[in-house]
Write a protein that holds these residues in place. Structure first.
Motif, PDB file in Angstrom:
ATOM      1  N   GLY A   6       0.807  -1.215   0.000  1.00 14.14           N
ATOM      2  CA  GLY A   6       0.000   0.000   0.000  1.00 14.14           C
ATOM      3  C   GLY A   6       0.838   1.261   0.000  1.00 14.14           C
ATOM      4  O   GLY A   6       0.438   2.275  -0.573  1.00 14.14           O
ATOM      5  N   TRP A   7       2.020   1.218   0.657  1.00 12.43           N
ATOM      6  CA  TRP A   7       2.873   2.411   0.719  1.00 12.43           C
ATOM      7  C   TRP A   7       3.526   2.723  -0.628  1.00 12.43           C
ATOM      8  O   TRP A   7       4.181   3.760  -0.768  1.00 12.43           O
ATOM      9  CB  TRP A   7       3.930   2.285   1.817  1.00 12.43           C
ATOM     10  CG  TRP A   7       4.702   1.000   1.859  1.00 12.43           C
ATOM     11  CD1 TRP A   7       4.409  -0.100   2.605  1.00 12.43           C
ATOM     12  CD2 TRP A   7       5.899   0.690   1.132  1.00 12.43           C
ATOM     13  NE1 TRP A   7       5.342  -1.087   2.394  1.00 12.43           N
ATOM     14  CE2 TRP A   7       6.277  -0.628   1.503  1.00 12.43           C
ATOM     15  CE3 TRP A   7       6.685   1.372   0.218  1.00 12.43           C
ATOM     16  CZ2 TRP A   7       7.412  -1.257   0.977  1.00 12.43           C
ATOM     17  CZ3 TRP A   7       7.815   0.751  -0.308  1.00 12.43           C
ATOM     18  CH2 TRP A   7       8.166  -0.546   0.078  1.00 12.43           C
ATOM     19  N   VAL A   8       3.334   1.848  -1.619  1.00 11.65           N
ATOM     20  CA  VAL A   8       3.752   2.130  -2.996  1.00 11.65           C
ATOM     21  C   VAL A   8       2.545   2.487  -3.850  1.00 11.65           C
ATOM     22  O   VAL A   8       2.565   3.463  -4.601  1.00 11.65           O
ATOM     23  CB  VAL A   8       4.488   0.926  -3.616  1.00 11.65           C
ATOM     24  CG1 VAL A   8       4.778   1.171  -5.090  1.00 11.65           C
ATOM     25  CG2 VAL A   8       5.777   0.646  -2.865  1.00 11.65           C
ATOM     26  N   ALA A   9       1.478   1.722  -3.738  1.00  7.92           N
ATOM     27  CA  ALA A   9       0.334   1.882  -4.638  1.00  7.92           C
ATOM     28  C   ALA A   9      -0.356   3.233  -4.468  1.00  7.92           C
ATOM     29  O   ALA A   9      -0.667   3.910  -5.466  1.00  7.92           O
ATOM     30  CB  ALA A   9      -0.659   0.744  -4.410  1.00  7.92           C
ATOM     31  N   LEU A  10      -0.635   3.633  -3.216  1.00  7.34           N
ATOM     32  CA  LEU A  10      -1.334   4.906  -3.006  1.00  7.34           C
ATOM     33  C   LEU A  10      -0.498   6.098  -3.471  1.00  7.34           C
ATOM     34  O   LEU A  10      -1.023   6.969  -4.178  1.00  7.34           O
ATOM     35  CB  LEU A  10      -1.727   5.057  -1.539  1.00  7.34           C
ATOM     36  CG  LEU A  10      -2.451   6.362  -1.184  1.00  7.34           C
ATOM     37  CD1 LEU A  10      -3.711   6.534  -2.015  1.00  7.34           C
ATOM     38  CD2 LEU A  10      -2.776   6.418   0.309  1.00  7.34           C
ATOM     39  N   PRO A  11       0.801   6.187  -3.113  1.00  6.74           N
ATOM     40  CA  PRO A  11       1.597   7.298  -3.643  1.00  6.74           C
ATOM     41  C   PRO A  11       1.663   7.328  -5.163  1.00  6.74           C
ATOM     42  O   PRO A  11       1.628   8.410  -5.763  1.00  6.74           O
ATOM     43  CB  PRO A  11       2.982   7.060  -3.029  1.00  6.74           C
ATOM     44  CG  PRO A  11       2.708   6.320  -1.765  1.00  6.74           C
ATOM     45  CD  PRO A  11       1.527   5.439  -2.091  1.00  6.74           C
ATOM     46  N   LEU A  12       1.741   6.158  -5.804  1.00 13.43           N
ATOM     47  CA  LEU A  12       1.790   6.146  -7.258  1.00 13.43           C
ATOM     48  C   LEU A  12       0.479   6.653  -7.861  1.00 13.43           C
ATOM     49  O   LEU A  12       0.480   7.361  -8.871  1.00 13.43           O
ATOM     50  CB  LEU A  12       2.101   4.744  -7.773  1.00 13.43           C
ATOM     51  CG  LEU A  12       3.518   4.219  -7.534  1.00 13.43           C
ATOM     52  CD1 LEU A  12       3.720   2.893  -8.250  1.00 13.43           C
ATOM     53  CD2 LEU A  12       4.565   5.218  -7.971  1.00 13.43           C
ATOM     54  N   ALA A  13      -0.641   6.266  -7.247  1.00 16.63           N
ATOM     55  CA  ALA A  13      -1.928   6.755  -7.739  1.00 16.63           C
ATOM     56  C   ALA A  13      -2.021   8.275  -7.595  1.00 16.63           C
ATOM     57  O   ALA A  13      -2.478   8.976  -8.510  1.00 16.63           O
ATOM     58  CB  ALA A  13      -3.065   6.071  -6.983  1.00 16.63           C
ATOM     59  N   LEU A  14      -1.587   8.791  -6.446  1.00 15.85           N
ATOM     60  CA  LEU A  14      -1.574  10.237  -6.233  1.00 15.85           C
ATOM     61  C   LEU A  14      -0.658  10.910  -7.257  1.00 15.85           C
ATOM     62  O   LEU A  14      -1.005  11.946  -7.841  1.00 15.85           O
ATOM     63  CB  LEU A  14      -1.085  10.562  -4.824  1.00 15.85           C
ATOM     64  CG  LEU A  14      -2.068  10.362  -3.669  1.00 15.85           C
ATOM     65  CD1 LEU A  14      -1.336  10.513  -2.331  1.00 15.85           C
ATOM     66  CD2 LEU A  14      -3.208  11.374  -3.766  1.00 15.85           C
ATOM     67  N   PHE A  15       0.492  10.305  -7.471  1.00 17.63           N
ATOM     68  CA  PHE A  15       1.474  10.906  -8.353  1.00 17.63           C
ATOM     69  C   PHE A  15       0.948  11.004  -9.785  1.00 17.63           C
ATOM     70  O   PHE A  15       1.055  12.053 -10.421  1.00 17.63           O
ATOM     71  CB  PHE A  15       2.765  10.084  -8.330  1.00 17.63           C
ATOM     72  CG  PHE A  15       3.818  10.584  -9.279  1.00 17.63           C
ATOM     73  CD1 PHE A  15       4.655  11.617  -8.905  1.00 17.63           C
ATOM     74  CD2 PHE A  15       3.952  10.029 -10.540  1.00 17.63           C
ATOM     75  CE1 PHE A  15       5.620  12.086  -9.778  1.00 17.63           C
ATOM     76  CE2 PHE A  15       4.911  10.493 -11.419  1.00 17.63           C
ATOM     77  CZ  PHE A  15       5.750  11.531 -11.032  1.00 17.63           C
TER      78      PHE A  15
END
Length: 590
Positions: A42-51
């Motif tokens: 999750g600490w990768v997926a959510l930031p990537l979606a935001l990015f």
């Protein structure tokens, strides 16, 4: 604006505090849901979606902002330009994406390279770099306002604080790729293939890197470049080699074609939004990179591709020669200023070393993302420092100009039928006659800042490439405006000769500038182009101040490059190389 950003930051800090103290669970549930979809923590997926959501917002705002400056001129203030809100929102949430990656990990150390913050709190390297890139870009916003208050409005993309804004956003993609690597190597072992969505997202990230590095060329995309034309192919090859070499080595066969297709699609959508009926501003085109991508794909078939850095240098050399020749066909067909044959010797002298340096950097980035060992620290540092020095040297060479002395032009204007304001044709005789050779980069009339909108000629931008009648004698091929708020200038670039003279300049009480009238016949001297195109600039400051302020920006930029290099090296050193072959095979989509 700073106060508003501060309030939002406090709210986000409060949400982060509640998450870290386990008083809320919705943030973790949202991150886990996205992680399940992309087979990432999750600490990768959510930031990537935001990015992904926010970097596109910043790109739209950036292209829109450049277009408005070209069509309208300077802003009345930092809040008077609607595009600034898109830029600020995009950069702010870019920083937020990085901070989300730092805050989210609760019950795990996010990889062996993670940086310790407290006794039980570790942050992924990619998240730190992503947040740092966003912060660097955000700092450029208030510094830009201060810069303009001191030095006036430098209406050019290449103002130092402008480069901070676009440089931080563009280089943030390196942090994204490293964060994805950390997430990929912190999932439970499995024999099933990785979802194709993650391969596609990683390939799109390389497309984002290509876009981010290509925005330095945007003045050339509009045809209002305020620097020598030889810098354009150098910038194209720098962006292409870093991005496409890394993409091909990391993502496999055909990936470079996906990268350039994604970049072209994004730039096309933004170009239509800005230059179409919605915003109705000056139109822009963009490099295609397809020829360079094909060259890189073909070279990857060589066995030498197993020797990453050596192959990267070879790919950079091919991209800067064959690839740029193929790209020149697109430039000649679509851009305002094609590359003349006389420019090619200097073009190759600057593009070839830049391409080799870019190919080496791209290969080292790919080596990290593949989980293979980099060269020993002394070697890789030497390679990186050399690459930076090469780009600095070629850029400095491209910035060197000569303003001719005692050169002038006799201009005869004849009115053209037009509604809404005076339009004219020009007959121009340049003295001395040999000031311009037979194959210059351009001899043109540029009219800009006349106001955007479909009722304005060219939506605020008109460029006329003059027709050579004889030695020193040129004629216009279409009418140009000399009324209202237009700035109409005669521009010349022939090799290092770089100069201009005003044909018409509207009065500008805001800077105390009087009108430069467009009489039917006049003779004016050629001057440094910057004094004409950027007459809003102020030179009422100590001579050392501009150099000192530019040096501060340079130091900040080098610090960002150093931080990204540190992050990549830390990940490469901390993850055991012997365990990655299986992971790499499972991560590759056939």
């Amino acid at each position: 604006m700073t106060g508003s950003a501060g309030v939002i930051a406090l709210v986000l800090m409060w949400v982060g505090y509640l998450h870290r103290t386990r008083r809320i669970t919705w943030l973790q549930r949202l991150a886990d849901r996205l992680g399940s979809a992309f087979d990432q923590p999750g600490w990768v997926a959510l930031p990537l979606a935001l990015f992904l959501a926010t970097i596109l917002t910043a790109l739209l705002g950036f292209i829109w902002d450049v277009s408005l400056h070209i069509g309208n001129g300077r802003d009345e203030g930092p809040l008077a330009n609607p595009a600034h809100y898109f830029i600020l929102a995009g950069l702010f949430f870019l920083f937020t994406a990085g901070m989300a990656a730092i805050v989210l990990p609760l019950d795990e150390k996010p990889g062996v390279a993670a940086v310790r913050i407290t006794r039980t709190w570790y942050a992924p390297v990619g998240g730190i770099l992503l947040a740092g890139s966003g912060l660097y870009a955000l700092i450029g916003f208030p510094l830009d306002d201060i810069w303009h208050r001191i030095f006036g409005q430098d209406v050019t993309l290449w103002g130092p604080t402008h480069l901070m804004l676009i440089g931080g956003a563009g280089l943030s993609l390196v942090g994204v790729l490293l964060l994805e690597f950390e997430g990929r190597h912190n999932r439970p072992p499995t024999d099933r293939p990785r979802p194709w969505r993650m391969w596609l997202m990683r390939t799109f990230a390389f497309g984002g890197l290509l876009i981010g590095l290509s925005v330095f060329q945007v003045e050339y995309d509009f045809g209002v470049e305020q620097f020598r034309l030889v810098l354009q192919p150098m910038l194209i090859v720098a962006a292409a080699t870093v991005s496409l070499v890394a993409a091909r080595l990391t993502s496999g066969a055909g990936s470079t074609l996906v990268v350039v297709a994604f970049a072209a699609a994004v730039r096309a959508v933004v170009a239509v939004l800005v230059g179409g009926p919605i915003i109705d501003a000056p139109r822009n085109v963009f490099p295609l990179y397809l020829g360079i991508a094909v060259v890189v794909e073909l070279l990857a078939l060589l066995p030498l591709a197993r020797r990453r850095i050596l192959w990267g240098a070879l790919a950079g050399l091919a991209a800067a020669t064959i690839g740029l020749w193929l790209e020149s066909l697109w430039v000649a067909a679509m851009f305002v200023d094609p590359w003349p044959a006389a420019m090619w010797p200097e073009l190759l002298a600057t593009a070839v070393p830049t391409g080799i340096a870019g190919g080496v950097v791209g290969a080292m980035l790919a080596t990290v993302l593949l989980g293979e060992p980099l060269p020993r620290p002394a070697v890789r540092r030497t390679l990186m420092v050399t690459a930076v020095l090469v780009v600095a040297a070629t850029t400095t060479s491209g910035l060197m100009i000569e303003v001719p002395r005692d050169a002038r032009a006799e201009v005869h204007l004849s009115d053209a039928p037009a509604a809404g304001g005076r339009m004219v044709y020009a007959d121009i005789r340049i003295t001395p006659e040999d000031l311009v050779g037979t194959d210059p980069e351009w001899v043109q009339i540029l009219s800009w800042q006349g106001g955007v909108g479909s009722d304005s000629p060219g939506r605020g931008l008109v460029v006329d490439q003059l027709r050579r009648v004889g030695p020193g004698h040129y004629e216009s091929t279409k009418p140009v405006p000399v009324h209202g708020t237009w700035k109409t200038v005669l521009r010349i670039q022939d090799g290092r000769t770089y100069t201009a003279l005003p044909i018409f300049m509207a009065a500008d009480p805001g800077i105390g500038a009087e009108e430069v009238p467009a009489a039917e016949t006049f003779t004016r001297p050629f001057v440094a182009e910057i004094s004409v195109l950027q007459r809003e600039r102020s030179f009422d400051h100590p001579a050392w101040l501009f150099g000192a302020a530019s040096l501060v920006v340079l130091v900040c930029s080098l610090a960002l490059i150093t931080a990204l290099s540190w992050g990549a090296a830390r990940i490469n050193d901390r993850y055991p190389h012997s365990e990655r072959a299986g992971e790499r095979a499972r991560a590759t989509v056939p």
